[in-house]
Write a protein that holds these residues in place. Structure first.
Motif, PDB file in Angstrom:
ATOM      1  N   SER A  47       0.855  -1.186   0.000  1.00 30.56           N
ATOM      2  CA  SER A  47       0.000   0.000   0.000  1.00 30.56           C
ATOM      3  C   SER A  47       0.891   1.236   0.000  1.00 30.56           C
ATOM      4  O   SER A  47       2.112   1.130  -0.087  1.00 30.56           O
ATOM      5  N   GLY A  48       0.273   2.389   0.136  1.00 35.54           N
ATOM      6  CA  GLY A  48       1.042   3.622   0.172  1.00 35.54           C
ATOM      7  C   GLY A  48       1.660   3.924   1.521  1.00 35.54           C
ATOM      8  O   GLY A  48       2.335   4.950   1.673  1.00 35.54           O
ATOM      9  N   ALA A  49       1.481   3.035   2.499  1.00 35.37           N
ATOM     10  CA  ALA A  49       1.958   3.319   3.860  1.00 35.37           C
ATOM     11  C   ALA A  49       3.464   3.460   3.937  1.00 35.37           C
ATOM     12  O   ALA A  49       3.984   4.144   4.824  1.00 35.37           O
ATOM     13  N   PHE A  50       4.203   2.844   3.004  1.00 37.42           N
ATOM     14  CA  PHE A  50       5.664   2.981   3.021  1.00 37.42           C
ATOM     15  C   PHE A  50       6.069   4.444   2.886  1.00 37.42           C
ATOM     16  O   PHE A  50       7.086   4.877   3.455  1.00 37.42           O
ATOM     17  N   ALA A  51       5.290   5.224   2.124  1.00 35.47           N
ATOM     18  CA  ALA A  51       5.601   6.634   1.913  1.00 35.47           C
ATOM     19  C   ALA A  51       5.391   7.438   3.190  1.00 35.47           C
ATOM     20  O   ALA A  51       6.124   8.395   3.460  1.00 35.47           O
ATOM     21  N   ASP A  52       4.393   7.056   3.982  1.00 38.12           N
ATOM     22  CA  ASP A  52       4.183   7.720   5.268  1.00 38.12           C
ATOM     23  C   ASP A  52       5.358   7.464   6.201  1.00 38.12           C
ATOM     24  O   ASP A  52       5.826   8.370   6.897  1.00 38.12           O
ATOM     25  N   ASN A  53       5.846   6.223   6.198  1.00 34.73           N
ATOM     26  CA  ASN A  53       7.016   5.907   7.021  1.00 34.73           C
ATOM     27  C   ASN A  53       8.255   6.646   6.536  1.00 34.73           C
ATOM     28  O   ASN A  53       9.089   7.084   7.336  1.00 34.73           O
ATOM     29  N   ALA A  54       8.376   6.804   5.218  1.00 34.44           N
ATOM     30  CA  ALA A  54       9.502   7.559   4.668  1.00 34.44           C
ATOM     31  C   ALA A  54       9.495   8.989   5.196  1.00 34.44           C
ATOM     32  O   ALA A  54      10.547   9.533   5.576  1.00 34.44           O
ATOM     33  N   ALA A  55       8.321   9.602   5.216  1.00 37.90           N
ATOM     34  CA  ALA A  55       8.210  10.974   5.717  1.00 37.90           C
ATOM     35  C   ALA A  55       8.609  11.054   7.189  1.00 37.90           C
ATOM     36  O   ALA A  55       9.289  11.998   7.612  1.00 37.90           O
ATOM     37  N   LYS A  56       8.220  10.035   7.967  1.00 40.30           N
ATOM     38  CA  LYS A  56       8.585  10.013   9.387  1.00 40.30           C
ATOM     39  C   LYS A  56      10.092   9.894   9.577  1.00 40.30           C
ATOM     40  O   LYS A  56      10.643  10.353  10.582  1.00 40.30           O
ATOM     41  N   LEU A  57      10.768   9.272   8.607  1.00 43.19           N
ATOM     42  CA  LEU A  57      12.223   9.132   8.665  1.00 43.19           C
ATOM     43  C   LEU A  57      12.946  10.325   8.026  1.00 43.19           C
ATOM     44  O   LEU A  57      14.171  10.327   7.940  1.00 43.19           O
ATOM     45  N   GLY A  58      12.171  11.305   7.567  1.00 40.91           N
ATOM     46  CA  GLY A  58      12.763  12.502   6.982  1.00 40.91           C
ATOM     47  C   GLY A  58      13.254  12.316   5.563  1.00 40.91           C
ATOM     48  O   GLY A  58      14.116  13.073   5.095  1.00 40.91           O
ATOM     49  N   LEU A  59      12.707  11.337   4.846  1.00 35.18           N
ATOM     50  CA  LEU A  59      13.146  11.039   3.486  1.00 35.18           C
ATOM     51  C   LEU A  59      12.205  11.664   2.464  1.00 35.18           C
ATOM     52  O   LEU A  59      10.986  11.648   2.647  1.00 35.18           O
ATOM     53  N   ASP A  60      12.766  12.181   1.395  1.00 39.53           N
ATOM     54  CA  ASP A  60      11.997  12.814   0.326  1.00 39.53           C
ATOM     55  C   ASP A  60      11.980  11.867  -0.876  1.00 39.53           C
ATOM     56  O   ASP A  60      12.970  11.751  -1.605  1.00 39.53           O
ATOM     57  N   LEU A  61      10.872  11.199  -1.109  1.00 41.21           N
ATOM     58  CA  LEU A  61      10.785  10.214  -2.191  1.00 41.21           C
ATOM     59  C   LEU A  61      10.878  10.857  -3.569  1.00 41.21           C
ATOM     60  O   LEU A  61      11.192  10.173  -4.546  1.00 41.21           O
ATOM     61  N   SER A  62      10.651  12.137  -3.658  1.00 45.22           N
ATOM     62  CA  SER A  62      10.762  12.804  -4.958  1.00 45.22           C
ATOM     63  C   SER A  62      12.206  12.823  -5.445  1.00 45.22           C
ATOM     64  O   SER A  62      12.461  13.029  -6.632  1.00 45.22           O
ATOM     65  N   ARG A  63      13.159  12.579  -4.549  1.00 43.31           N
ATOM     66  CA  ARG A  63      14.573  12.612  -4.902  1.00 43.31           C
ATOM     67  C   ARG A  63      15.132  11.233  -5.256  1.00 43.31           C
ATOM     68  O   ARG A  63      16.311  11.108  -5.560  1.00 43.31           O
ATOM     69  N   VAL A  64      14.288  10.209  -5.226  1.00 43.71           N
ATOM     70  CA  VAL A  64      14.745   8.862  -5.586  1.00 43.71           C
ATOM     71  C   VAL A  64      15.179   8.842  -7.050  1.00 43.71           C
ATOM     72  O   VAL A  64      14.489   9.356  -7.934  1.00 43.71           O
TER      73      VAL A  64
END
Length: 264
Positions: A47-64
């Motif tokens: 699901s999309g929950a991985f992206a929520d966890n990424a935000a909690k870790l301070g990660l910007d998925l747009s930079r992948v």
């Protein structure tokens, strides 16, 4: 649950369990990898929950810079819709066979067909360098029998037992070390470890439905111990199965949780 040392950084965005209540967990796998100045998403959970966890870790998925789908099952591909919304440029690398219809009994467990025509999909047909020191690998010498686990693939309208030809692996060679990522190791963790001889092995081992006294569990633990690789696992390995292997492998074996950060 943070393990520190120098070098490669791996953020566990999704796993079956979480390191504490602040992170979501689900039956799925997603890892965010930083190495050689590149940012790589390895699988995207169900699901999309991985992206929520990424935000909690301070990660910007747009930079992948690149996303990788290890194989064509929902618990690794389901979050790709969310990723495509977060990131407008990164290609998604997968095998063509990952888009074949995959089933567990009569239940479809494959990739969402809505993704099939996405122009950002890049199909891997052979071993492919992505960046210096970073390669997608499809080659594998199969020495131990592959267990289909009741899974099947549809080919020309007919279901047949899975051979998991849609599975691929990410190999990072850094500072004289070989770090291998495997989503579920459906083709056999022993086959994978013997073939690649990694220094570090990260991913699921697919033992969660295996009896705790199954000889294959002990054999795998002994093989990994003999190879001497450090292993970070979870997802489809099974917590009780992990404990059996831990008794054999000791400090070579570590459990991943959503929210875990590895510096290795």
């Amino acid at each position: 649950s943070i393990l520190w040392s120098d070098g490669l950084k791996i953020y566990t965005l999704m796993e079956n369990t979480a390191c504490h209540g602040g992170f979501s967990c689900e039956h799925g796998l997603s890892l965010y990898i930083e190495t050689f100045g590149k940012r790589i998403l390895f699988d995207a959970g169900q699901s999309g929950a991985f992206a929520d966890n990424a935000a909690k870790l301070g990660l910007d998925l747009s930079r992948v810079d690149a996303a990788i789908l290890s194989h064509g099952h929902y618990d690794h591909s389901g979050g790709l819709h969310r990723f495509l919304g977060c990131n407008r440029t990164a290609p998604i690398y997968l095998t063509e066979e990952a888009l074949e219809p995959h089933y567990h009994d009569d239940r479809y467990i494959g990739v969402d067909p809505e993704l099939f025509s996405n122009p950002r999909l890049r199909f891997i047909r052979e071993n492919t360098p992505l960046f210096p020191g970073i390669t997608l690998r499809r080659d594998l010498t199969v020495l131990r029998p592959i267990d289909d686990g009741g899974l099947s693939v549809e080919e020309k309208g007919t279901k047949k037992a899975e051979d998991f030809r849609h599975e691929q692996y990410l190999l990072i060679e850094e500072d004289g070390r070989r770090i291998l990522f495997s989503g579920c190791s459906h083709r056999g963790i022993e086959n994978i470890a013997i073939h690649f001889r990694p220094d570090i092995l990260i991913g699921g081992f697919h033992f969660s439905k295996m009896a705790l006294d199954d000889a294959r569990l002990f054999s795998a633990a002994e093989t990994l111990k003999d190879i001497g690789c450090a292993c970070y696992t979870g997802h489809c390995t099974g917590e009780k199965q992990f404990e059996v292997m831990k008794q054999i492998m000791g400090d070579q074996l570590h459990y991943l949780h959503a929210g875990t950060v590895l510096h290795i």
